[in-house]
Design an enzyme around this catalytic site. Structure first.
Site, short mmCIF file in Angstrom:
data_model
loop_
_atom_site.label_atom_id
_atom_site.label_comp_id
_atom_site.label_asym_id
_atom_site.label_seq_id
_atom_site.Cartn_x
_atom_site.Cartn_y
_atom_site.Cartn_z
N GLU A 419 0.82 -1.22 0.00
CA GLU A 419 0.00 0.00 0.00
C GLU A 419 0.86 1.27 0.00
O GLU A 419 0.62 2.19 0.78
CB GLU A 419 -0.96 -0.01 1.19
CG GLU A 419 -1.94 -1.17 1.12
CD GLU A 419 -2.99 -1.16 2.22
OE1 GLU A 419 -2.94 -0.27 3.09
OE2 GLU A 419 -3.85 -2.04 2.19
N GLU A 495 -3.90 -9.08 0.14
CA GLU A 495 -4.34 -8.88 1.53
C GLU A 495 -5.87 -8.87 1.50
O GLU A 495 -6.47 -8.13 0.72
CB GLU A 495 -3.78 -7.55 2.05
CG GLU A 495 -3.99 -7.37 3.53
CD GLU A 495 -3.26 -6.12 4.03
OE1 GLU A 495 -2.06 -5.95 3.75
OE2 GLU A 495 -3.93 -5.32 4.71
C1 GAL Z 1 -4.10 -2.74 5.40
C2 GAL Z 1 -2.62 -2.70 5.70
C3 GAL Z 1 -2.27 -3.58 6.88
C4 GAL Z 1 -3.21 -3.33 8.00
C5 GAL Z 1 -4.61 -3.61 7.54
C6 GAL Z 1 -5.66 -3.49 8.60
O1 GAL Z 1 -4.53 -1.67 4.66
O2 GAL Z 1 -1.89 -3.12 4.60
O3 GAL Z 1 -0.96 -3.32 7.29
O4 GAL Z 1 -3.08 -2.02 8.41
O5 GAL Z 1 -4.92 -2.69 6.52
O6 GAL Z 1 -6.93 -3.71 8.05
#
Ligand code: GAL
Length: 825
Positions: A419, A495
Site C-alpha cells: 500500500e 491482503e
Molecule cells: C491494510 C494494511 C495492513 C493493516 C490492515 C488493517 O490496509 O496493509 O498493514 O493495516 O490494513 O486492516
C-alpha cells in the site's frame, strides 16, 4: 578427482556428520564453526553517544519493551491515516502497542577471536533498529532497517584473542504503524572459517528443470579469500544419500526421480559444498534447498509442480504475542502448526523481512511464502518510518533479503511493498519497475507482486500494469474491473478480509456492519464486522471460487498482533492490540478459524458451532455453524430449529435480487454503514454460501446441538454446546504437545463448571506456580488487557488464557475459589 570418488568421499563425510549444516547454524565442524552469540549486556540509555553506567545481563534474542507496563502515552500518534480515507488528524492510541519500544538500547559482548589466520563474521538476523556496530571501539557498520539481516567482517579490527562488540540501537517515535519490538530481537551468529571460504549467502541454487522423472539443479558458489588452487566441489544429498555432484563453482547436476517440495510434501535436499586445496578440505558450506517448479500464467494461474492451486494464505506480523518481537522457533512452530490445521498453505511476511527461523520452518512444515520488505517507499505513513531511508537503502535492503532467502523452496514470490502511496503518483510505475529490476537481477526465478489498495487509481495510471503479479489489498468490488483492464489477466488477493472479532464475545443480533464499536471495546465473534476499507471472508471465498484468474489470497491476519487496534484506535485506550486475527494474541483460535478451516482443510472435516449457550431466558440468539458437511440441523434441548444447507452460487444471486430460497440460511441483516466509494459494500447474500445460520433461536438453558448430514443425507457428525453452570475448576491443556517443541510449552487454561463446560465469560485472575520448569510469558487474547505478559498471573478472557513455560516439571494453575489445575511437562 573422479566423480565417483568425490561422491564416495562426500557421502562418508556426510555420514560421519563432519559437514556443517548452515541451516541449523549450531554444529561446530572441522572447517567452520557457527555459534550463536547469546550472552550480552544491555543498557537503556537517553542517547546514542554517552556510554550508560548500568548494564544488565540479557540473552539474545531480546526485546526490551515487552516486559514493561503498558501505557497510553507511549508513541501517541496524532495522524490522519490517509490510506484508510481519514482526512483530519486524530490521536491514535495503542497504535504501536502501548509499550516503550522507543529509545536507545546499548548491547555489548565479547567474542573469541583466537586465531589470526581465521576469518570471523558476525551475522545479525535483525536488530531493531538503526544498528551502529562497534568492534574494539571502532565503528564498523550501520544498518538502519531493523528487520533485515546484515553481517560484519571482524578481521581488520581484531587485536587479540577476544574482541569487544558494541551495538547501539535507536528507535524513534512515530516510526511504525504496529509494534516493532526493540533490541537485538533476532539471533546473532559468530561464524569462523578459514581465510578462503564460502561467504554467508554465498551459494545460489536454482532448479531450471523439474519433472517427476528428473530435475536439473544448478549451483553457483562464491568464494572469498585467496583463491589459488582452490577446487569447488558440491554434492547434493537426499537425507544421508549423495545423489549428484559437480566440480564446478557454477555447475548443473541432474537428479533422477526427484522428490518434489510442496506444502503437502515438504521434502528437502542439502547441497554440501567443499572448498579443497591440495586435496585438503578448507571449507564446507551446506545449503538446504527443495526441488519444485512455479509458474504464473493467465491460462493456468499459479502452478506448483505443474498443478494449479490457489493460495490459502495469511498475513503475519513478526511479533509473537506475549513474547514480543524476540524470535523463538517453538513459538513460530506453534503458530504454523495451528495454521496448518486450518488448511493454510501460505504466509505473507507483512510488511518486512522475516526471521530466518520463519522461513526454515515454512520449508520444513510446508508453507509457501511471499516475502515482503516494505510498508512504505519514499512517502511515509508515519514521520520517521522507512521512507527516510528508502532512497539510500532500498537496494541494499532488497539485496540482503533476496540473497538470504533465494535458496528457499518455500519462497514463491517477492513483494516490493505494501500500500505504498507511490500508487497515486503519476510516475509511480517507475519505482515499481526499478524495484522489480533489482529483484530480477538477484533472482530471475520468482515474480514480484505489490499489495495495492488504491484500486481505482492503479487500474488506470500504469502502476497496476507495471506490477509483475498484481496484488489487491481488499477492494473486492473492483476485481472484475482490474481483470478487464490490467494486461496481466491474473489477480492475487495480496491482503484480504480484515474482519474484526474478539474471541468468545458475541453481539446480538448478528448484523453485518463496518466500523461497529461497543462500550466494552470488543468486536463481535459472529465474524460479521469489519472496517470501512475491508470486508468479510465470504467475499474473498466467492472471488477465489468463481473466477479462475484469481490466484488465491492472504488473509489479514493469521494471528492478532500488538498495535493497530482498529476499529478502537482513535483515543480508545486501553485497546492496544489487533482484532483482525483468525487466532488471538494468546494463540487461541477465534470462531473464524473454523470458517477458514471449513473452506481450506480438504483433509479433515470441520463442524463448529457458535456462540456459547449462556444467555437470558427469552433471548433470541443467532446460531452459526461452520462446516464442510453440506447440510446440518440445529436442536435446542432436542427440539429441531430446522435443517439448512448451503446456498449455491446461483441461489445467492437470486437472494441478492430479493428472492427467498427454501432450505438455505437467510441473509443476515446489514447495519447502517458509511462506505467510501473505494471501500467494499456489504454482500449479505454471500454468507448463506459459506455459513449455516439460524438467526433467531429462542434461548433455553441446556443443550444446543448441531447434527451434520453428508451428501447422501446420512447423519455424519454432531457438535454440542451446553449452558455452563458456576465456575468450578481450572482445566489445563498442553496446546503444542505434539509439535516437537524444543523448549516452550503452551498451556491453555480454561475455567470450567462441574461438568467440564467452558464458563464462557469467566474472567478470574489465574496464577501459575512452577516446579522444575520456568514461567516465560502469558496472555489472554483481550486486546484491552493491561495485565503484564511477564508476571505469572493473568485474568482469563472469555474463560481462557495461555501460559508459556520453559523446560520440564510441573505447572499448577490456581484461582481463588476454584479447584486448581495441574500438568506435568
Ligand atoms: C491494510 C494494511 C495492513 C493493516 C490492515 C488493517 O490496509 O496493509 O498493514 O493495516 O490494513 O486492516
Amino acid at each position: 578427482m573422479k566423480k565417483n570418488n568425490l561422491l564416495g568421499l562426500l557421502g562418508l563425510l556426510g555420514l560421519l556428520g563432519l559437514l556443517n549444516c548452515s541451516c541449523s547454524k549450531k554444529q561446530p565442524t572441522v572447517y567452520r564453526t557457527d555459534e550463536l552469540v547469546t550472552r550480552w549486556q544491555f543498557a537503556l540509555a537517553d542517547n546514542t553517544t554517552d556510554m550508560p553506567e548500568h548494564w544488565q545481563d540479557v540473552t539474545i534474542p531480546h526485546d526490551w519493551a515487552i516486559s514493561q507496563p503498558f501505557d497510553r502515552s507511549y508513541d501517541l500518534q496524532e495522524i490522519a491515516v490517509v490510506q484508510n480515507g481519514e482526512k483530519t488528524a486524530t490521536v491514535k492510541t495503542g497504535r504501536s502497542g502501548g509499550l516503550p519500544w522507543m529509545g536507545c538500547g546499548w548491547y555489548r559482548t565479547r567474542v573469541a577471536t583466537p586465531d589470526k589466520d581465521k576469518h570471523y563474521t558476525l551475522y545479525f538476523d535483525g536488530a531493531m533498529s538503526h544498528a551502529d556496530v562497534f568492534v574494539n571501539d571502532k565503528e564498523v557498520c550501520y544498518w538502519p532497517y531493523g528487520y533485515n539481516a546484515f553481517q560484519v567482517t571482524l578481521d581488520p579490527f581484531i587485536q587479540g584473542d577476544s574482541t569487544d562488540i558494541l551495538v547501539i540501537l535507536e528507535n524513534k517515535p512515530q516510526s511504525s504503524r504496529w509494534y516493532p519490538g526493540a533490541g537485538i530481537f533476532r539471533n546473532v551468529h559468530l561464524i569462523t572459517t578459514n581465510k578462503t571460504h564460502v561467504p554467508v549467502w554465498g551459494t545460489c541454487i536454482t532448479t531450471p528443470e523439474v519433472s517427476r522423472d528428473k530435475a536439473l539443479v544448478h549451483i553457483r558458489v562464491d568464494v572469498e579469500g585467496p583463491k589459488d588452487n582452490v577446487l569447488v566441489l558440491t554434492t547434493l544429498y537426499d537425507g544421508d544419500e549423495p545423489v549428484a555432484s559437480t566440480e564446478h563453482a557454477d555447475g548443473t547436476m541432474e537428479i533422477r526421480n526427484p522428490q518434489l517440495w510442496s506444502p503437502e510434501t515438504p521434502h528437502l535436499y542439502t547441497a554440501v559444498t567443499l572448498l579443497m586445496r591440495n586435496d585438503r578440505i578448507i571449507d564446507s558450506y551446506t545449503t538446504r534447498f527443495g526441488i519444485r517448479s512455479i509458474s504464473y500464467t493467465p491460462e493456468h494461474g499459479f502452478q506448483l509442480n505443474g498443478q494449479t492451486r490457489k493460495f490459502k494464505g495469511v498475513c503475519l506480523h513478526h511479533d509473537l504475542g506475549p513474547l514480543g518481537a524476540a524470535v523463538h522457533r517453538d513459538a513460530i512452530r506453534h503458530q504454523l502448526s495451528l495454521l496448518k490445521d486450518m488448511g493454510c498453505d501460505a504466509i505473507r511476511t507483512s510488511h518486512n523481512m522475516p526471521a530466518s527461523e520463519l522461513i526454515e520452518l515454512c520449508e520444513e512444515m510446508g508453507f509457501m511464502v511471499m516475502v515482503e520488505p516494505f510498508d512504505v517507499w519514499d512517502w511515509g505513513k508515519t514521520d520517521n518510518d522507512y521512507h527516510v531511508h528508502f532512497a539510500d537503502w532500498a537496494e541494499r535492503d532488497i539485496t540482503n533479503m533476496v540473497l538470504h532467502f533465494r535458496n528457499s523452496p518455500a519462497v514463491v514470490m517477492w513483494s516490493s511493498g505494501n500500500e505504498v502511496w507511490n500508487q497515486t503518483f503519476p510516475k509511480g510505475y517507475e519505482t515499481v519497475e526499478w524495484l522489480q529490476s533489482i529483484f530480477h537481477r538477484l533472482d530471475p526465478t520468482r515474480p514480484v507482486t505489490c499489495g495495492m489498495d488504491q484500486a481505482k487509481t492503479v487500474i488506470y495510471n500504469g502502476f497496476g500494469a507495471a506490477v509483475e503479479l498484481p496484488g489487491f489489498n481488499y477492494r473486492t468490488g473492483r476485481y472484475l474491473e482490474a481483470y478487464e483492464h490490467l494486461p496481466q489477466k491474473m489477480l492475487l488477493g495480496s491482503e484480504t478480509a480484515s474482519t474484526v472479532s474478539s474471541r468468545g464475545v458475541y453481539k446480538t443480533p448478528a448484523v453485518i456492519r463496518p466500523d461497529a464499536m461497543y462500550p466494552d471495546g470488543q468486536c463481535s465473534g459472529y465474524d460479521v464486522e469489519y472496517c470501512a476499507w475491508s470486508g468479510l471472508p465470504d467475499q474473498d471465498f466467492e472471488l477465489q471460487d468463481d473466477y479462475p484468474w484469481t490466484l488465491g489470497q492472504f488473509v489479514w491476519t493469521g494471528f492478532d498482533y500488538l498495535g493497530e487496534p482498529s476499529p478502537y484506535d482513535t483515543d480508545a485506550w486501553p485497546s492496544h492490540s489487533s482484532y483482525f486475527g483468525i487466532i488471538d494474541l494468546a494463540s487461541l483460535p477465534k470462531d473464524r478459524f473454523w470458517l477458514y478451516r471449513s473452506q481450506w482443510n480438504d483433509a479433515e472435516p470441520t463442524l463448529h458451532l457458535l456462540p456459547h449457550w449462556n444467555w437470558q431466558e427469552g433471548d433470541r440468539v443467532p446460531v452459526f455453524c461452520y462446516t464442510t458437511y453440506p447440510a446440518a440441523e440445529l436442536f435446542v434441548n432436542g427440539k429441531s430449529q430446522g435443517k439448512l444447507r448451503f446456498a449455491t452460487r446461483d441461489e445467492a444471486v437470486r437472494m441478492a435480487n430479493g428472492e427467498k430460497i427454501e432450505g438455505v440460511s437467510a441473509m443476515p441483516p446489514v447495519g447502517k454503514f458509511m462506505i467510501p466509494d473505494w471501500g467494499t459494500a456489504p454482500r449479505p447474500e454471500l454468507l448463506p454460501r459459506y455459513r449455516l445460520m439460524w438467526q433467531d433461536v429462542p434461548f433455553e438453558a441446556g443443550e444446543l446441538k448441531v447434527v451434520a448430514y453428508d451428501a447422501e443425507g446420512h447423519v455424519a457428525a454432531e457438535e454440542i454446546v451446553r449452558t455452563a453452570g458456576p465456575a468450578h475448576h481450572l482445566q489445563v491443556d498442553w496446546a503444542n504437545q505434539d509439535e516437537g517443541a524444543e523448549e516452550l510449552a503452551y498451556l491453555t487454561v480454561s475455567v470450567r463448571d462441574k461438568e467440564g463446560n467452558l464458563c464462557c465469560d469467566a474472567a478470574p485472575l489465574i496464577t501459575l506456580e512452577t516446579n522444575g520448569c520456568t514461567f516465560v510469558a502469558t496472555a489472554n487474547g483481550d486486546a484491552r488487557s493491561l495485565d503484564s505478559f511477564v508476571k505469572p498471573e493473568m485474568h482469563a478472557f472469555a474463560g481462557q488464557c495461555t501460559f508459556i513455560v520453559r523446560g520440564h516439571g510441573t505447572a499448577t494453575l490456581s484461582s481463588e475459589g476454584l479447584l486448581s489445575g495441574n500438568i506435568r511437562l
